[in-house]
Write a protein that holds these residues in place. Structure first.
Motif, PDB file in Angstrom:
ATOM      1  N   SER A  29      40.325  46.713  26.245  1.00  0.00           N
ATOM      2  CA  SER A  29      39.029  46.195  25.927  1.00  0.00           C
ATOM      3  C   SER A  29      37.761  46.876  26.297  1.00  0.00           C
ATOM      4  O   SER A  29      36.827  47.068  25.564  1.00  0.00           O
ATOM      5  N   GLY A  30      38.079  48.158  27.135  1.00  0.00           N
ATOM      6  CA  GLY A  30      37.044  48.950  27.744  1.00  0.00           C
ATOM      7  C   GLY A  30      36.324  48.470  28.720  1.00  0.00           C
ATOM      8  O   GLY A  30      35.426  49.125  29.217  1.00  0.00           O
ATOM      9  N   ARG A  31      36.594  47.415  29.293  1.00  0.00           N
ATOM     10  CA  ARG A  31      36.134  46.898  30.621  1.00  0.00           C
ATOM     11  C   ARG A  31      37.031  46.602  31.528  1.00  0.00           C
ATOM     12  O   ARG A  31      37.268  45.468  31.564  1.00  0.00           O
ATOM     13  N   PRO A  32      37.488  47.774  32.269  1.00  0.00           N
ATOM     14  CA  PRO A  32      38.699  47.471  33.290  1.00  0.00           C
ATOM     15  C   PRO A  32      38.118  46.502  34.211  1.00  0.00           C
ATOM     16  O   PRO A  32      36.979  46.332  34.924  1.00  0.00           O
ATOM     17  N   ALA A  33      39.161  45.730  34.774  1.00  0.00           N
ATOM     18  CA  ALA A  33      39.403  44.767  35.750  1.00  0.00           C
ATOM     19  C   ALA A  33      39.926  45.522  36.965  1.00  0.00           C
ATOM     20  O   ALA A  33      40.530  46.352  36.874  1.00  0.00           O
ATOM     21  N   ARG A  34      40.013  44.841  38.195  1.00  0.00           N
ATOM     22  CA  ARG A  34      40.596  45.299  39.308  1.00  0.00           C
ATOM     23  C   ARG A  34      41.992  45.525  39.008  1.00  0.00           C
ATOM     24  O   ARG A  34      42.275  44.129  38.742  1.00  0.00           O
ATOM     25  N   ARG A  39      43.070  42.707  44.173  1.00  0.00           N
ATOM     26  CA  ARG A  39      42.687  41.322  44.006  1.00  0.00           C
ATOM     27  C   ARG A  39      42.947  40.689  45.087  1.00  0.00           C
ATOM     28  O   ARG A  39      44.271  40.258  45.432  1.00  0.00           O
ATOM     29  N   ARG A  40      42.304  40.297  46.277  1.00  0.00           N
ATOM     30  CA  ARG A  40      42.398  39.632  47.222  1.00  0.00           C
ATOM     31  C   ARG A  40      42.040  38.187  47.767  1.00  0.00           C
ATOM     32  O   ARG A  40      41.699  37.681  48.664  1.00  0.00           O
ATOM     33  N   GLY A  42      42.674  35.119  46.547  1.00  0.00           N
ATOM     34  CA  GLY A  42      43.542  34.026  47.088  1.00  0.00           C
ATOM     35  C   GLY A  42      43.846  34.157  48.618  1.00  0.00           C
ATOM     36  O   GLY A  42      44.167  33.092  49.267  1.00  0.00           O
ATOM     37  N   ALA A  43      44.064  35.279  48.991  1.00  0.00           N
ATOM     38  CA  ALA A  43      44.482  35.516  50.256  1.00  0.00           C
ATOM     39  C   ALA A  43      43.241  35.179  51.367  1.00  0.00           C
ATOM     40  O   ALA A  43      43.392  34.593  52.201  1.00  0.00           O
ATOM     41  N   TRP A  44      41.928  35.536  50.774  1.00  0.00           N
ATOM     42  CA  TRP A  44      40.862  35.145  51.631  1.00  0.00           C
ATOM     43  C   TRP A  44      40.609  33.350  51.692  1.00  0.00           C
ATOM     44  O   TRP A  44      40.247  32.947  52.852  1.00  0.00           O
ATOM     45  N   TRP A  45      41.050  32.893  50.535  1.00  0.00           N
ATOM     46  CA  TRP A  45      41.028  31.470  50.638  1.00  0.00           C
ATOM     47  C   TRP A  45      42.008  31.054  51.472  1.00  0.00           C
ATOM     48  O   TRP A  45      41.999  29.907  52.217  1.00  0.00           O
ATOM     49  N   GLY A  69      48.470  25.799  60.767  1.00  0.00           N
ATOM     50  CA  GLY A  69      47.310  26.632  60.770  1.00  0.00           C
ATOM     51  C   GLY A  69      47.574  28.079  60.985  1.00  0.00           C
ATOM     52  O   GLY A  69      47.244  29.188  60.539  1.00  0.00           O
ATOM     53  N   LEU A  70      48.470  28.372  62.028  1.00  0.00           N
ATOM     54  CA  LEU A  70      48.880  29.367  62.559  1.00  0.00           C
ATOM     55  C   LEU A  70      49.875  30.273  61.689  1.00  0.00           C
ATOM     56  O   LEU A  70      49.649  31.597  61.215  1.00  0.00           O
ATOM     57  N   VAL A  71      50.616  29.611  61.105  1.00  0.00           N
ATOM     58  CA  VAL A  71      51.650  30.145  59.958  1.00  0.00           C
ATOM     59  C   VAL A  71      50.676  30.594  58.594  1.00  0.00           C
ATOM     60  O   VAL A  71      51.087  31.685  58.271  1.00  0.00           O
ATOM     61  N   VAL A  72      49.950  29.895  58.348  1.00  0.00           N
ATOM     62  CA  VAL A  72      49.051  30.179  56.924  1.00  0.00           C
ATOM     63  C   VAL A  72      48.036  31.295  57.273  1.00  0.00           C
ATOM     64  O   VAL A  72      47.835  32.164  56.585  1.00  0.00           O
ATOM     65  N   VAL A  73      47.397  31.250  58.660  1.00  0.00           N
ATOM     66  CA  VAL A  73      46.610  32.198  58.906  1.00  0.00           C
ATOM     67  C   VAL A  73      47.488  33.752  59.007  1.00  0.00           C
ATOM     68  O   VAL A  73      47.120  34.787  58.589  1.00  0.00           O
ATOM     69  N   GLY A  74      48.641  33.666  59.504  1.00  0.00           N
ATOM     70  CA  GLY A  74      49.555  34.625  59.593  1.00  0.00           C
ATOM     71  C   GLY A  74      49.886  35.275  57.970  1.00  0.00           C
ATOM     72  O   GLY A  74      49.810  36.520  58.139  1.00  0.00           O
ATOM     73  N   MET A  75      50.294  34.345  57.324  1.00  0.00           N
ATOM     74  CA  MET A  75      50.657  35.069  56.055  1.00  0.00           C
ATOM     75  C   MET A  75      49.518  35.507  55.307  1.00  0.00           C
ATOM     76  O   MET A  75      49.622  36.617  54.498  1.00  0.00           O
ATOM     77  N   SER A  76      48.322  34.704  55.235  1.00  0.00           N
ATOM     78  CA  SER A  76      47.260  35.078  54.733  1.00  0.00           C
ATOM     79  C   SER A  76      46.559  36.456  55.145  1.00  0.00           C
ATOM     80  O   SER A  76      46.157  37.421  54.524  1.00  0.00           O
TER      81      SER A  76
END
Length: 95
Positions: A29-34, A39-40, A42-45, A69-76
């Motif tokens: 379309s001529g408007r490139p996205a990342r 795109r990160r 979801g990782a930040w959330w 919480g530790l597992v989710v923080v490690g994966m993210s």
């Protein structure tokens, strides 16, 4: 027999469409996205959710919530961290 330039471009376009359709549509379309690699959001959330769960687990003295919480923080954190090969660092063996 070597492929012509047009055939290589068609192959490249098809592979790009399979790997990241959103990027390919935006490029057309001529408007490139990342691209997907950059795109990160979801990782930040996930990192924020993990820190919230870890903090809640500490405040409530709940071991299972702390562990989750530790597992989710490690994966993210693994998802947020850029590819080590692009920064000149050595990745794990076999990569």
């Amino acid at each position: 027999m070597p492929q012509s330039g047009d055939e290589r471009l068609v192959d490249l376009e098809a592979r790009l469409e399979r790997e990241d359709p959103r990027f390919a549509r935006a490029l057309r379309s001529g408007r490139p996205a990342r691209p997907r690699e950059y795109r990160r959001t979801g990782a930040w959330w996930g990192l924020a959710l993990g820190v919230a769960a870890l903090g809640s687990g500490i405040a409530l003295a709940q071991g299972l919530l702390i562990a989750a919480g530790l597992v989710v923080v490690g994966m993210s954190a693994q998802l947020v961290d850029p590819d080590p090969s692009r920064l000149g660092r050595q990745g794990p063996k076999g990569r």
